[in-house]
Design a protein around this motif. Sequence first.
Motif, PDB file in Angstrom:
ATOM      1  N   LYS A   2       5.546   5.260  -1.158  1.00 24.05           N
ATOM      2  CA  LYS A   2       5.012   3.958  -0.808  1.00 24.05           C
ATOM      3  C   LYS A   2       3.586   4.080  -0.272  1.00 24.05           C
ATOM      4  N   ASP A   4       0.510   3.466   2.140  1.00 25.08           N
ATOM      5  CA  ASP A   4       0.290   3.250   3.565  1.00 25.08           C
ATOM      6  C   ASP A   4      -0.810   2.202   3.698  1.00 25.08           C
ATOM      7  N   SER A  95       5.441  -1.258   0.428  1.00 27.05           N
ATOM      8  CA  SER A  95       6.819  -1.433   0.874  1.00 27.05           C
ATOM      9  C   SER A  95       7.143  -2.924   0.915  1.00 27.05           C
ATOM     10  N   THR A  96       8.412  -3.248   0.755  1.00 26.05           N
ATOM     11  CA  THR A  96       8.803  -4.663   0.833  1.00 26.05           C
ATOM     12  C   THR A  96       8.553  -5.204   2.241  1.00 26.05           C
ATOM     13  N   GLU A  97       8.637  -4.341   3.253  1.00 25.52           N
ATOM     14  CA  GLU A  97       8.364  -4.780   4.622  1.00 25.52           C
ATOM     15  C   GLU A  97       6.916  -5.251   4.766  1.00 25.52           C
ATOM     16  N   ASP A  98       5.980  -4.498   4.190  1.00 26.34           N
ATOM     17  CA  ASP A  98       4.574  -4.924   4.223  1.00 26.34           C
ATOM     18  C   ASP A  98       4.370  -6.175   3.369  1.00 26.34           C
ATOM     19  N   HIS A 100       6.383  -8.568   2.734  1.00 23.92           N
ATOM     20  CA  HIS A 100       6.937  -9.767   3.367  1.00 23.92           C
ATOM     21  C   HIS A 100       5.960 -10.395   4.363  1.00 23.92           C
ATOM     22  N   GLN A 101       4.968  -9.639   4.807  1.00 23.05           N
ATOM     23  CA  GLN A 101       3.994 -10.167   5.766  1.00 23.05           C
ATOM     24  C   GLN A 101       2.822 -10.876   5.089  1.00 23.05           C
ATOM     25  N   THR A 114       8.232 -13.003  -2.768  1.00 25.25           N
ATOM     26  CA  THR A 114       9.326 -12.103  -2.386  1.00 25.25           C
ATOM     27  C   THR A 114      10.053 -11.577  -3.617  1.00 25.25           C
ATOM     28  N   HIS A 117       8.059  -8.824  -5.409  1.00 22.39           N
ATOM     29  CA  HIS A 117       8.079  -7.514  -4.755  1.00 22.39           C
ATOM     30  C   HIS A 117       9.476  -6.902  -4.723  1.00 22.39           C
ATOM     31  N   GLU A 118      10.513  -7.729  -4.643  1.00 21.63           N
ATOM     32  CA  GLU A 118      11.868  -7.194  -4.563  1.00 21.63           C
ATOM     33  C   GLU A 118      12.493  -6.935  -5.925  1.00 21.63           C
TER      34      GLU A 118
END
Length: 223
Positions: A2, A4, A95-98, A100-101, A114, A117-118
Amino acid sequence: MKADVRLIVTADGSHTAINQALDKTYHSIHGAYQESQRVYIKLGLLEAFDKFPSEELHIFEMGFGTGLNALLTAREANIHQRRVHYTAIEAYPMSTEDAHQLNFDALLATDYLTRLHESPWNESVDISPYFTLTKIENRLQDWQTTERFHVIYYDAFAPSAQPELWEPEIFVQLAHLLLPNGMLTTYCSKSYVQRNMREAGLIVEKHPGPPHKRDILRAVKLN
Protein backbone atom coordinates in the motif's frame (compact mmCIF):
# COMPACT_ATOMS: atom_id res chain seq x y z
CA MET A 1 2.20 -2.93 -1.01
CA LYS A 2 0.00 0.00 0.00
CA ALA A 3 1.08 3.56 -0.68
CA ASP A 4 2.16 5.65 2.30
CA VAL A 5 0.16 8.86 1.85
CA ARG A 6 -0.86 12.02 3.64
CA LEU A 7 -3.99 13.93 2.60
CA ILE A 8 -4.09 17.69 2.08
CA VAL A 9 -6.77 20.08 0.84
CA THR A 10 -6.02 21.84 -2.47
CA ALA A 11 -6.97 25.36 -3.52
CA ASP A 12 -10.39 24.39 -4.92
CA GLY A 13 -11.38 22.58 -1.71
CA SER A 14 -10.77 19.05 -3.02
CA HIS A 15 -8.30 16.64 -1.48
CA THR A 16 -5.09 15.37 -2.92
CA ALA A 17 -2.62 12.94 -1.39
CA ILE A 18 1.11 13.24 -0.97
CA ASN A 19 3.04 10.04 -1.68
CA GLN A 20 5.48 10.07 1.22
CA ALA A 21 8.08 7.88 -0.48
CA LEU A 22 8.26 10.07 -3.58
CA ASP A 23 7.34 13.36 -1.88
CA LYS A 24 4.94 14.07 -4.77
CA THR A 25 1.25 14.92 -4.85
CA TYR A 26 -1.27 12.87 -6.80
CA HIS A 27 -3.00 16.03 -8.07
CA SER A 28 -2.27 19.74 -8.40
CA ILE A 29 -2.17 21.68 -5.13
CA HIS A 30 -3.87 24.50 -7.07
CA GLY A 31 -7.00 22.38 -7.42
CA ALA A 32 -7.23 18.61 -7.70
CA TYR A 33 -10.78 18.61 -9.05
CA GLN A 34 -10.11 21.43 -11.51
CA GLU A 35 -7.02 19.67 -12.86
CA SER A 36 -8.71 16.30 -13.36
CA GLN A 37 -11.80 17.88 -14.89
CA ARG A 38 -9.74 19.85 -17.41
CA VAL A 39 -7.04 17.32 -18.33
CA TYR A 40 -8.96 14.06 -18.37
CA ILE A 41 -12.69 14.79 -18.57
CA LYS A 42 -12.92 17.81 -20.88
CA LEU A 43 -9.89 17.03 -23.03
CA GLY A 44 -10.36 13.25 -23.07
CA LEU A 45 -13.71 11.78 -22.07
CA LEU A 46 -16.08 14.46 -23.40
CA GLU A 47 -14.13 14.66 -26.66
CA ALA A 48 -14.46 10.86 -26.97
CA PHE A 49 -18.22 11.04 -26.41
CA ASP A 50 -18.40 13.28 -29.49
CA LYS A 51 -15.81 11.42 -31.55
CA PHE A 52 -17.27 7.94 -30.92
CA PRO A 53 -21.00 8.69 -30.55
CA SER A 54 -22.34 5.16 -31.06
CA GLU A 55 -19.68 3.13 -29.22
CA GLU A 56 -19.28 1.93 -25.66
CA LEU A 57 -16.12 3.69 -24.53
CA HIS A 58 -13.07 1.89 -23.21
CA ILE A 59 -10.91 4.09 -20.99
CA PHE A 60 -7.49 3.23 -19.57
CA GLU A 61 -5.99 5.12 -16.65
CA MET A 62 -2.34 4.94 -15.71
CA GLY A 63 -2.32 5.58 -11.96
CA PHE A 64 -5.65 4.92 -10.18
CA GLY A 65 -4.37 6.85 -7.16
CA THR A 66 -7.14 8.64 -5.25
CA GLY A 67 -9.83 7.43 -7.66
CA LEU A 68 -10.76 11.01 -8.61
CA ASN A 69 -10.44 10.50 -12.37
CA ALA A 70 -12.52 7.32 -12.20
CA LEU A 71 -15.14 9.06 -10.05
CA LEU A 72 -15.48 11.98 -12.48
CA THR A 73 -15.72 9.56 -15.40
CA ALA A 74 -18.45 7.54 -13.68
CA ARG A 75 -20.35 10.76 -13.01
CA GLU A 76 -20.20 11.82 -16.67
CA ALA A 77 -21.11 8.34 -17.90
CA ASN A 78 -24.29 8.48 -15.85
CA ILE A 79 -25.11 12.07 -16.86
CA HIS A 80 -24.66 11.28 -20.56
CA GLN A 81 -26.04 7.73 -20.23
CA ARG A 82 -23.03 6.33 -22.07
CA ARG A 83 -21.52 2.94 -21.25
CA VAL A 84 -17.91 3.23 -20.13
CA HIS A 85 -15.55 0.33 -19.44
CA TYR A 86 -12.80 1.72 -17.26
CA THR A 87 -9.48 -0.05 -16.67
CA ALA A 88 -6.99 1.44 -14.22
CA ILE A 89 -3.55 0.21 -13.28
CA GLU A 90 -1.85 0.98 -9.97
CA ALA A 91 1.33 -0.53 -8.57
CA TYR A 92 0.88 0.86 -5.03
CA PRO A 93 -2.79 1.34 -4.13
CA MET A 94 -4.01 3.63 -1.39
CA SER A 95 -5.38 1.85 1.65
CA THR A 96 -9.16 1.87 1.99
CA GLU A 97 -8.68 3.64 5.34
CA ASP A 98 -6.95 6.56 3.60
CA ALA A 99 -9.46 6.52 0.72
CA HIS A 100 -12.39 6.79 3.15
CA GLN A 101 -11.04 10.18 4.28
CA LEU A 102 -11.16 11.71 0.78
CA ASN A 103 -13.81 14.40 0.38
CA PHE A 104 -14.67 13.93 -3.30
CA ASP A 105 -18.15 12.45 -2.82
CA ALA A 106 -19.15 15.23 -0.43
CA LEU A 107 -17.71 17.91 -2.69
CA LEU A 108 -19.19 16.57 -5.95
CA ALA A 109 -22.50 15.18 -4.61
CA THR A 110 -21.60 11.67 -5.82
CA ASP A 111 -21.68 8.37 -3.99
CA TYR A 112 -19.28 6.12 -5.91
CA LEU A 113 -15.92 6.69 -4.26
CA THR A 114 -16.14 3.99 -1.58
CA ARG A 115 -17.24 1.41 -4.15
CA LEU A 116 -14.39 2.39 -6.46
CA HIS A 117 -11.79 1.85 -3.75
CA GLU A 118 -13.39 -1.23 -2.18
CA SER A 119 -13.91 -3.03 -5.50
CA PRO A 120 -11.63 -6.09 -5.73
CA TRP A 121 -8.48 -5.89 -7.79
CA ASN A 122 -8.13 -7.74 -11.09
CA GLU A 123 -11.89 -8.20 -11.48
CA SER A 124 -14.54 -6.30 -13.44
CA VAL A 125 -17.20 -4.68 -11.25
CA ASP A 126 -20.34 -2.79 -12.32
CA ILE A 127 -20.28 0.44 -10.33
CA SER A 128 -23.43 1.75 -12.04
CA PRO A 129 -25.53 0.77 -15.07
CA TYR A 130 -23.19 2.89 -17.19
CA PHE A 131 -19.78 2.33 -15.57
CA THR A 132 -17.75 -0.87 -15.23
CA LEU A 133 -14.42 -0.77 -13.40
CA THR A 134 -11.44 -3.10 -13.66
CA LYS A 135 -8.52 -2.26 -11.39
CA ILE A 136 -5.17 -3.89 -12.13
CA GLU A 137 -2.56 -4.07 -9.37
CA ASN A 138 0.65 -4.08 -11.38
CA ARG A 139 3.33 -1.91 -12.95
CA LEU A 140 2.54 -0.57 -16.40
CA GLN A 141 5.84 -1.95 -17.73
CA ASP A 142 4.88 -5.47 -16.65
CA TRP A 143 1.26 -5.47 -17.86
CA GLN A 144 0.04 -6.98 -21.12
CA THR A 145 -3.46 -6.95 -22.58
CA THR A 146 -5.24 -7.51 -25.87
CA GLU A 147 -7.79 -4.80 -25.03
CA ARG A 148 -7.67 -1.50 -26.92
CA PHE A 149 -8.89 1.86 -25.68
CA HIS A 150 -10.57 5.02 -26.96
CA VAL A 151 -8.87 7.19 -24.32
CA ILE A 152 -5.83 6.88 -22.07
CA TYR A 153 -5.60 9.08 -18.99
CA TYR A 154 -1.87 9.27 -18.40
CA ASP A 155 -1.55 10.31 -14.77
CA ALA A 156 1.80 8.91 -13.69
CA PHE A 157 3.85 10.86 -11.17
CA ALA A 158 6.02 13.61 -12.62
CA PRO A 159 9.15 12.71 -14.61
CA SER A 160 11.32 13.95 -11.74
CA ALA A 161 9.88 11.16 -9.57
CA GLN A 162 9.27 8.40 -12.12
CA PRO A 163 11.42 9.14 -15.20
CA GLU A 164 11.06 5.55 -16.44
CA LEU A 165 7.35 6.16 -17.11
CA TRP A 166 8.02 8.98 -19.58
CA GLU A 167 10.56 7.26 -21.84
CA PRO A 168 10.01 6.54 -25.58
CA GLU A 169 9.30 2.83 -25.08
CA ILE A 170 6.44 3.63 -22.71
CA PHE A 171 4.71 5.75 -25.33
CA VAL A 172 5.21 3.03 -27.93
CA GLN A 173 3.43 0.69 -25.51
CA LEU A 174 0.65 3.23 -24.95
CA ALA A 175 0.22 3.94 -28.66
CA HIS A 176 -0.29 0.22 -29.21
CA LEU A 177 -3.11 0.29 -26.63
CA LEU A 178 -5.03 3.00 -28.49
CA LEU A 179 -7.73 2.36 -31.06
CA PRO A 180 -7.59 4.35 -34.33
CA ASN A 181 -8.41 7.99 -33.54
CA GLY A 182 -7.92 7.22 -29.86
CA MET A 183 -6.49 9.87 -27.55
CA LEU A 184 -4.03 10.12 -24.68
CA THR A 185 -4.27 13.09 -22.31
CA THR A 186 -1.78 14.16 -19.66
CA TYR A 187 -0.86 17.11 -17.49
CA CYS A 188 2.84 16.94 -18.42
CA SER A 189 3.88 19.04 -21.41
CA LYS A 190 7.68 18.87 -21.22
CA SER A 191 9.37 19.11 -24.61
CA TYR A 192 11.03 15.71 -24.41
CA VAL A 193 7.69 14.11 -23.47
CA GLN A 194 6.17 15.62 -26.61
CA ARG A 195 9.12 14.34 -28.63
CA ASN A 196 8.77 10.84 -27.18
CA MET A 197 5.07 10.81 -28.05
CA ARG A 198 5.80 11.84 -31.63
CA GLU A 199 8.44 9.13 -31.94
CA ALA A 200 5.72 6.66 -30.98
CA GLY A 201 3.63 7.83 -33.94
CA LEU A 202 1.22 10.06 -32.04
CA ILE A 203 0.02 13.49 -33.15
CA VAL A 204 0.64 15.87 -30.25
CA GLU A 205 -1.62 18.81 -29.43
CA LYS A 206 -0.95 21.47 -26.78
CA HIS A 207 -3.97 22.85 -24.95
CA PRO A 208 -4.44 25.45 -22.20
CA GLY A 209 -4.18 23.90 -18.77
CA PRO A 210 -6.07 24.32 -15.51
CA PRO A 211 -5.18 27.15 -13.08
CA HIS A 212 -1.42 27.65 -12.69
CA LYS A 213 -0.68 25.25 -15.56
CA ARG A 214 0.00 26.86 -18.93
CA ASP A 215 -0.07 23.81 -21.21
CA ILE A 216 -1.35 20.25 -21.14
CA LEU A 217 -1.20 17.61 -23.85
CA ARG A 218 -3.54 15.52 -25.94
CA ALA A 219 -1.93 12.97 -28.27
CA VAL A 220 -3.96 11.30 -31.02
CA LYS A 221 -3.38 8.01 -32.81
CA LEU A 222 -4.53 8.38 -36.41
CA ASN A 223 -4.54 4.70 -37.40
